[in-house]
Design a protein around this motif. Sequence first.
Motif, PDB file in Angstrom:
ATOM      1  N   HIS A  14       9.901 -81.223  15.783  1.00 30.07           N
ATOM      2  CA  HIS A  14      10.001 -81.832  17.108  1.00 30.07           C
ATOM      3  C   HIS A  14      10.857 -83.087  16.956  1.00 30.07           C
ATOM      4  CE1 HIS A  14       9.087 -83.578  20.939  1.00 30.07           C
ATOM      5  NE2 HIS A  14       8.304 -82.551  21.263  1.00 30.07           N
ATOM      6  N   ALA A  15      12.082 -83.018  17.457  1.00 30.15           N
ATOM      7  CA  ALA A  15      13.043 -84.106  17.251  1.00 30.15           C
ATOM      8  C   ALA A  15      12.602 -85.411  17.931  1.00 30.15           C
ATOM      9  CB  ALA A  15      14.421 -83.693  17.765  1.00 30.15           C
ATOM     10  N   ASN A  16      12.034 -85.332  19.126  1.00 33.59           N
ATOM     11  CA  ASN A  16      11.652 -86.558  19.843  1.00 33.59           C
ATOM     12  C   ASN A  16      10.554 -87.332  19.125  1.00 33.59           C
ATOM     13  OD1 ASN A  16      13.499 -85.956  21.815  1.00 33.59           O
ATOM     14  ND2 ASN A  16      12.026 -85.075  23.217  1.00 33.59           N
ATOM     15  N   PHE A  17       9.593 -86.622  18.569  1.00 32.91           N
ATOM     16  CA  PHE A  17       8.495 -87.279  17.858  1.00 32.91           C
ATOM     17  C   PHE A  17       8.765 -87.428  16.367  1.00 32.91           C
ATOM     18  CE2 PHE A  17       6.134 -85.476  21.537  1.00 32.91           C
ATOM     19  CZ  PHE A  17       5.698 -86.674  22.072  1.00 32.91           C
ATOM     20  N   GLY A  21       6.651 -79.458  10.596  1.00 32.35           N
ATOM     21  CA  GLY A  21       5.621 -78.650   9.967  1.00 32.35           C
ATOM     22  C   GLY A  21       6.245 -77.421   9.337  1.00 32.35           C
ATOM     23  N   TRP A  22       5.597 -76.874   8.342  1.00 31.41           N
ATOM     24  CA  TRP A  22       6.066 -75.671   7.654  1.00 31.41           C
ATOM     25  C   TRP A  22       4.856 -74.828   7.290  1.00 31.41           C
ATOM     26  CZ3 TRP A  22       3.698 -75.294   3.049  1.00 31.41           C
ATOM     27  CH2 TRP A  22       3.301 -76.471   2.413  1.00 31.41           C
ATOM     28  N   ASP A  43      12.918 -85.320   9.676  1.00 31.96           N
ATOM     29  CA  ASP A  43      13.920 -84.610  10.448  1.00 31.96           C
ATOM     30  C   ASP A  43      13.867 -83.133  10.038  1.00 31.96           C
ATOM     31  OD1 ASP A  43      15.245 -84.487   7.980  1.00 31.96           O
ATOM     32  OD2 ASP A  43      16.703 -86.024   8.523  1.00 31.96           O
ATOM     33  N   LEU A  44      14.664 -82.295  10.691  1.00 35.33           N
ATOM     34  CA  LEU A  44      14.630 -80.859  10.396  1.00 35.33           C
ATOM     35  C   LEU A  44      15.025 -80.566   8.953  1.00 35.33           C
ATOM     36  CD1 LEU A  44      14.225 -77.933  11.243  1.00 35.33           C
ATOM     37  CD2 LEU A  44      16.563 -77.950  12.159  1.00 35.33           C
ATOM     38  N   GLU A  45      16.026 -81.274   8.448  1.00 40.29           N
ATOM     39  CA  GLU A  45      16.458 -81.047   7.071  1.00 40.29           C
ATOM     40  C   GLU A  45      15.332 -81.374   6.088  1.00 40.29           C
ATOM     41  OE1 GLU A  45      20.481 -82.120   5.173  1.00 40.29           O
ATOM     42  OE2 GLU A  45      19.186 -83.839   4.723  1.00 40.29           O
ATOM     43  N   ARG A  46      14.673 -82.493   6.296  1.00 45.14           N
ATOM     44  CA  ARG A  46      13.583 -82.916   5.409  1.00 45.14           C
ATOM     45  C   ARG A  46      12.422 -81.923   5.469  1.00 45.14           C
ATOM     46  NH1 ARG A  46      13.132 -87.082   2.331  1.00 45.14           N
ATOM     47  NH2 ARG A  46      11.088 -87.958   1.900  1.00 45.14           N
ATOM     48  N   THR A  47      12.120 -81.438   6.659  1.00 47.59           N
ATOM     49  CA  THR A  47      11.059 -80.447   6.818  1.00 47.59           C
ATOM     50  C   THR A  47      11.405 -79.173   6.052  1.00 47.59           C
ATOM     51  OG1 THR A  47      10.521 -81.329   9.008  1.00 47.59           O
ATOM     52  CG2 THR A  47       9.718 -79.121   8.501  1.00 47.59           C
ATOM     53  N   SER A  48      12.640 -78.709   6.179  1.00 45.34           N
ATOM     54  CA  SER A  48      13.078 -77.478   5.514  1.00 45.34           C
ATOM     55  C   SER A  48      13.066 -77.620   3.997  1.00 45.34           C
ATOM     56  CB  SER A  48      14.480 -77.094   5.998  1.00 45.34           C
ATOM     57  OG  SER A  48      14.484 -76.902   7.394  1.00 45.34           O
ATOM     58  N   LEU A  49      13.506 -78.762   3.505  1.00 45.11           N
ATOM     59  CA  LEU A  49      13.507 -79.003   2.062  1.00 45.11           C
ATOM     60  C   LEU A  49      12.084 -79.044   1.505  1.00 45.11           C
ATOM     61  CD1 LEU A  49      16.298 -81.704   1.974  1.00 45.11           C
ATOM     62  CD2 LEU A  49      16.422 -79.441   0.895  1.00 45.11           C
ATOM     63  N   ALA A  50      11.199 -79.733   2.210  1.00 40.96           N
ATOM     64  CA  ALA A  50       9.801 -79.798   1.773  1.00 40.96           C
ATOM     65  C   ALA A  50       9.176 -78.414   1.764  1.00 40.96           C
ATOM     66  CB  ALA A  50       9.009 -80.737   2.686  1.00 40.96           C
ATOM     67  N   ALA A  51       9.530 -77.595   2.748  1.00 44.12           N
ATOM     68  CA  ALA A  51       8.988 -76.236   2.834  1.00 44.12           C
ATOM     69  C   ALA A  51       9.427 -75.389   1.643  1.00 44.12           C
ATOM     70  CB  ALA A  51       9.428 -75.586   4.144  1.00 44.12           C
ATOM     71  N   ILE A  52      10.699 -75.435   1.304  1.00 43.71           N
ATOM     72  CA  ILE A  52      11.191 -74.651   0.162  1.00 43.71           C
ATOM     73  C   ILE A  52      10.569 -75.143  -1.135  1.00 43.71           C
ATOM     74  CG2 ILE A  52      13.230 -74.269  -1.292  1.00 43.71           C
ATOM     75  CD1 ILE A  52      14.786 -73.636   1.145  1.00 43.71           C
ATOM     76  N   ALA A  53      10.499 -76.440  -1.322  1.00 42.62           N
ATOM     77  CA  ALA A  53       9.894 -76.982  -2.535  1.00 42.62           C
ATOM     78  C   ALA A  53       8.442 -76.540  -2.661  1.00 42.62           C
ATOM     79  CB  ALA A  53      10.005 -78.503  -2.543  1.00 42.62           C
ATOM     80  N   ALA A  54       7.702 -76.566  -1.562  1.00 37.64           N
ATOM     81  CA  ALA A  54       6.298 -76.145  -1.584  1.00 37.64           C
ATOM     82  C   ALA A  54       6.163 -74.645  -1.823  1.00 37.64           C
ATOM     83  CB  ALA A  54       5.609 -76.523  -0.276  1.00 37.64           C
ATOM     84  N   ALA A  55       7.038 -73.864  -1.227  1.00 31.87           N
ATOM     85  CA  ALA A  55       6.960 -72.405  -1.357  1.00 31.87           C
ATOM     86  C   ALA A  55       7.206 -71.934  -2.786  1.00 31.87           C
ATOM     87  CB  ALA A  55       7.968 -71.744  -0.419  1.00 31.87           C
ATOM     88  N   LEU A  56       8.056 -72.641  -3.518  1.00 32.95           N
ATOM     89  CA  LEU A  56       8.441 -72.212  -4.859  1.00 32.95           C
ATOM     90  C   LEU A  56       7.774 -73.017  -5.976  1.00 32.95           C
ATOM     91  CD1 LEU A  56      12.280 -71.813  -4.221  1.00 32.95           C
ATOM     92  CD2 LEU A  56      10.503 -70.047  -4.083  1.00 32.95           C
ATOM     93  N   ALA A  57       6.996 -74.018  -5.617  1.00 31.75           N
ATOM     94  CA  ALA A  57       6.491 -74.999  -6.581  1.00 31.75           C
ATOM     95  C   ALA A  57       5.700 -74.414  -7.739  1.00 31.75           C
ATOM     96  CB  ALA A  57       5.659 -76.054  -5.869  1.00 31.75           C
ATOM     97  N   ASP A  58       4.765 -73.536  -7.490  1.00 26.03           N
ATOM     98  CA  ASP A  58       3.853 -73.107  -8.561  1.00 26.03           C
ATOM     99  C   ASP A  58       4.148 -71.706  -9.086  1.00 26.03           C
ATOM    100  OD1 ASP A  58       3.103 -71.859  -6.244  1.00 26.03           O
ATOM    101  OD2 ASP A  58       0.962 -72.179  -6.504  1.00 26.03           O
ATOM    102  N   ARG A 134       2.950 -78.790  12.477  1.00 25.66           N
ATOM    103  CA  ARG A 134       3.754 -79.833  13.125  1.00 25.66           C
ATOM    104  C   ARG A 134       2.892 -80.653  14.082  1.00 25.66           C
ATOM    105  NH1 ARG A 134       7.128 -77.250  17.249  1.00 25.66           N
ATOM    106  NH2 ARG A 134       5.063 -77.251  18.185  1.00 25.66           N
ATOM    107  N   ASP A 135       2.097 -79.974  14.906  1.00 22.49           N
ATOM    108  CA  ASP A 135       1.258 -80.669  15.873  1.00 22.49           C
ATOM    109  C   ASP A 135       0.168 -81.494  15.187  1.00 22.49           C
ATOM    110  OD1 ASP A 135       2.838 -79.506  17.788  1.00 22.49           O
ATOM    111  OD2 ASP A 135       1.375 -77.956  18.322  1.00 22.49           O
TER     112      ASP A 135
END
Length: 157
Positions: A14-17, A21-22, A43-58, A134-135
């Motif tokens: 959500h760009a305004n707030f 979330g991922w 921001d969207l980029e940070r959310t996407s990066l965090a999501a990939i890092a979490a998805a592949l972490a373990d 996200r919410d």
Amino acid sequence: MPASVRIWLEVAHHANFRIGGWAIVRLNAGEVSGSAGGARRFDLERTSLAAIAAALADLAPGAGVELQTASPAVLAIPCRITAAEAGQNAPVENVDLWAQAATAIRRVRLVTRRAELAPGAPTAVAAAWADFARDRAKDRGAFTAVIPKANLAKAGV
């Protein structure tokens, strides 16, 4: 050789707030698992990066991974990492998460695929949980949580 791990990953932003979330649904060795997370001031980029890092972490080093997502932002990350390693278009923002995502991607044999958000599909479950994350991040700030098995049963995996 087919991928030994399948991951469905979706992000919600959500760009305004400035909240993101991922969520991931993962099929690994016949076991379905999932997690979700989010944070404020993302921001969207940070959310996407965090999501990939979490998805592949373990995951085990060298594991074959098929990552499916409907998110163009997530799909662009592996290509951007490859370009940055070749000296082109190096990131200047979110460098900490770019490093985490690059490290996670290098540890596995990753194949990305564009997915559709069809009802009853794993991507739809991941998208619903990404919206929820996200919410929830709006009120709680940074968090991660396990997706309950009852919800994962609806993923159609």
